[in-house]
Design an enzyme around this catalytic site. Sequence first.
Site, mmCIF file in Angstrom:
data_model
loop_
_atom_site.group_PDB
_atom_site.id
_atom_site.type_symbol
_atom_site.label_atom_id
_atom_site.label_comp_id
_atom_site.label_asym_id
_atom_site.label_seq_id
_atom_site.Cartn_x
_atom_site.Cartn_y
_atom_site.Cartn_z
ATOM 1 C CG LEU A 1 -28.750 8.099 -25.037
ATOM 2 C CD1 LEU A 1 -29.982 7.399 -24.440
ATOM 3 C CD2 LEU A 1 -28.911 8.241 -26.546
ATOM 4 C CD GLU B 1 -32.289 16.569 -21.197
ATOM 5 O OE1 GLU B 1 -33.415 16.653 -21.710
ATOM 6 O OE2 GLU B 1 -32.046 15.824 -20.224
ATOM 7 C CG HIS C 1 -29.280 11.404 -28.290
ATOM 8 N ND1 HIS C 1 -28.091 11.710 -27.671
ATOM 9 C CD2 HIS C 1 -28.959 11.065 -29.559
ATOM 10 C CE1 HIS C 1 -27.093 11.561 -28.524
ATOM 11 N NE2 HIS C 1 -27.591 11.172 -29.683
ATOM 12 N N GLY D 1 -33.130 13.711 -35.762
ATOM 13 C CA GLY D 1 -32.924 15.121 -35.454
ATOM 14 C C GLY D 1 -32.588 15.945 -36.688
ATOM 15 C CG ASP E 1 -27.088 14.423 -37.494
ATOM 16 O OD1 ASP E 1 -25.892 14.329 -37.724
ATOM 17 O OD2 ASP E 1 -27.552 14.448 -36.328
ATOM 18 C CD GLN F 1 -28.489 10.625 -39.676
ATOM 19 O OE1 GLN F 1 -27.373 10.151 -39.638
ATOM 20 N NE2 GLN F 1 -29.179 10.857 -38.570
ATOM 21 C CB VAL G 1 -32.035 19.914 -28.100
ATOM 22 C CG1 VAL G 1 -31.944 20.404 -26.656
ATOM 23 C CG2 VAL G 1 -33.400 19.286 -28.367
ATOM 24 N NE ARG H 1 -17.974 12.472 -33.759
ATOM 25 C CZ ARG H 1 -18.828 11.849 -34.598
ATOM 26 N NH1 ARG H 1 -19.942 12.429 -34.960
ATOM 27 N NH2 ARG H 1 -18.548 10.649 -35.059
HETATM 28 P P1 AMP Z 1 -26.443 10.061 -33.014
HETATM 29 O O1 AMP Z 1 -26.425 9.335 -31.720
HETATM 30 O O2 AMP Z 1 -25.436 11.161 -33.096
HETATM 31 O O3 AMP Z 1 -26.437 9.146 -34.209
HETATM 32 O O4 AMP Z 1 -27.843 10.801 -33.065
HETATM 33 C C1 AMP Z 1 -29.038 10.082 -32.967
HETATM 34 C C2 AMP Z 1 -30.186 10.969 -33.336
HETATM 35 O O5 AMP Z 1 -30.230 12.096 -32.463
HETATM 36 C C3 AMP Z 1 -30.055 11.541 -34.766
HETATM 37 O O6 AMP Z 1 -31.324 11.529 -35.378
HETATM 38 C C4 AMP Z 1 -29.575 12.950 -34.511
HETATM 39 O O7 AMP Z 1 -29.953 13.851 -35.555
HETATM 40 C C5 AMP Z 1 -30.297 13.274 -33.220
HETATM 41 N N1 AMP Z 1 -29.629 14.383 -32.513
HETATM 42 C C6 AMP Z 1 -28.325 14.471 -32.180
HETATM 43 N N2 AMP Z 1 -28.071 15.650 -31.571
HETATM 44 C C7 AMP Z 1 -29.255 16.333 -31.529
HETATM 45 C C8 AMP Z 1 -29.662 17.611 -31.042
HETATM 46 N N3 AMP Z 1 -28.796 18.451 -30.477
HETATM 47 N N4 AMP Z 1 -30.958 17.951 -31.179
HETATM 48 C C9 AMP Z 1 -31.861 17.107 -31.760
HETATM 49 N N5 AMP Z 1 -31.534 15.890 -32.240
HETATM 50 C C10 AMP Z 1 -30.253 15.505 -32.126
#
Ligand code: AMP
Length: 280
Positions: A30, A32, A34, A147, A150, A153, A176, A187
């Site tokens: 996680l 900021e 998330h 978020g 994506d 998605q 963010v 990543r």
């Molecule tokens: P992930 O862990 O990559 O599957 O992301 C989980 C959730 O966090 C997804 O809905 C992503 O779109 C969201 N997310 C990932 N990075 C960001 C970011 N920089 N700003 C806002 N939401 C994010």
Amino acid sequence: MRIVESLTGMRRLSRRLPRPLILVPTMGALHEGHLALVDHARCLAGRRGSTVVSIFVNPTQFGPREDFHKYPRPFKRDCSLLRERKCDVVFAPAPAEMYAPDASVTVNESTMAAAMCGTSRPGHFAGVCTVVTKLFNLVQPDSAVFGEKDFQQLAILRRMVRDLNIPVRIIGHPTVRESDGLALSSRNVYLSAEERKQAPLIQQALREAELKIRTQAVRRQALENWMRRRIERGSLAKVDYVVAVDPKTLQPKEPIRLPVLLAAAVFFGATRLIDNLLVE
Ligand code: AMP
């Protein structure tokens, strides 16, 4: 904050959790970005409702040559961040429990999932739709927060709940970013110092393209080529795709008229970063 690993335990708990129940699905590691979704979920749930954050590195959304095994899994750190953000429940299903060895049913979206990330990551969105459906069935949320980073998605999941009459409200949250514009991503830790320096070129190129769209008539192909060249000014950047599409359908937008979604996926070495900009 409760930590639940068993599927039946989560199902049983969800029946007793005060409503509204807001779910934030994640793969952990996680940051900021998330945590902004978690704060938003807390706000939507209010003091009386409940927030559940799922942490599950879903194998079915990774391709055979992708980073499933090396994906970061700092579970203890994630839990302490979530505790600080007043999350009520962490749902971290055991991988062996999530999929039967002979699982044979998947959820597919068949138009938007073929474009953009779907081209270079075949099967990725079927993996996402399937796991999100399973999480919805297990947690039974009223709403789920995703978020806009994506964007594809989010669009596909909105279509999924509409087309399958899944009674969950899908809520988008803005991306963010670091102060130099790079979108936060789990990543980003893979980037070398030089790659990290060049990575903000993605958002810069999309912003410059926005200016072009607002100030002059541009053709889609010319704009896409121009964005590609701007990003590849970074000697380590290799564009996977960069497109100008209709934000509703994700199909190429010709002629370019607002609203338009500018979206890119870019490799820095083996690390693939995505970002987008909605121009309205
Ligand atoms: P992930 O862990 O990559 O599957 O992301 C989980 C959730 O966090 C997804 O809905 C992503 O779109 C969201 N997310 C990932 N990075 C960001 C970011 N920089 N700003 C806002 N939401 C994010």
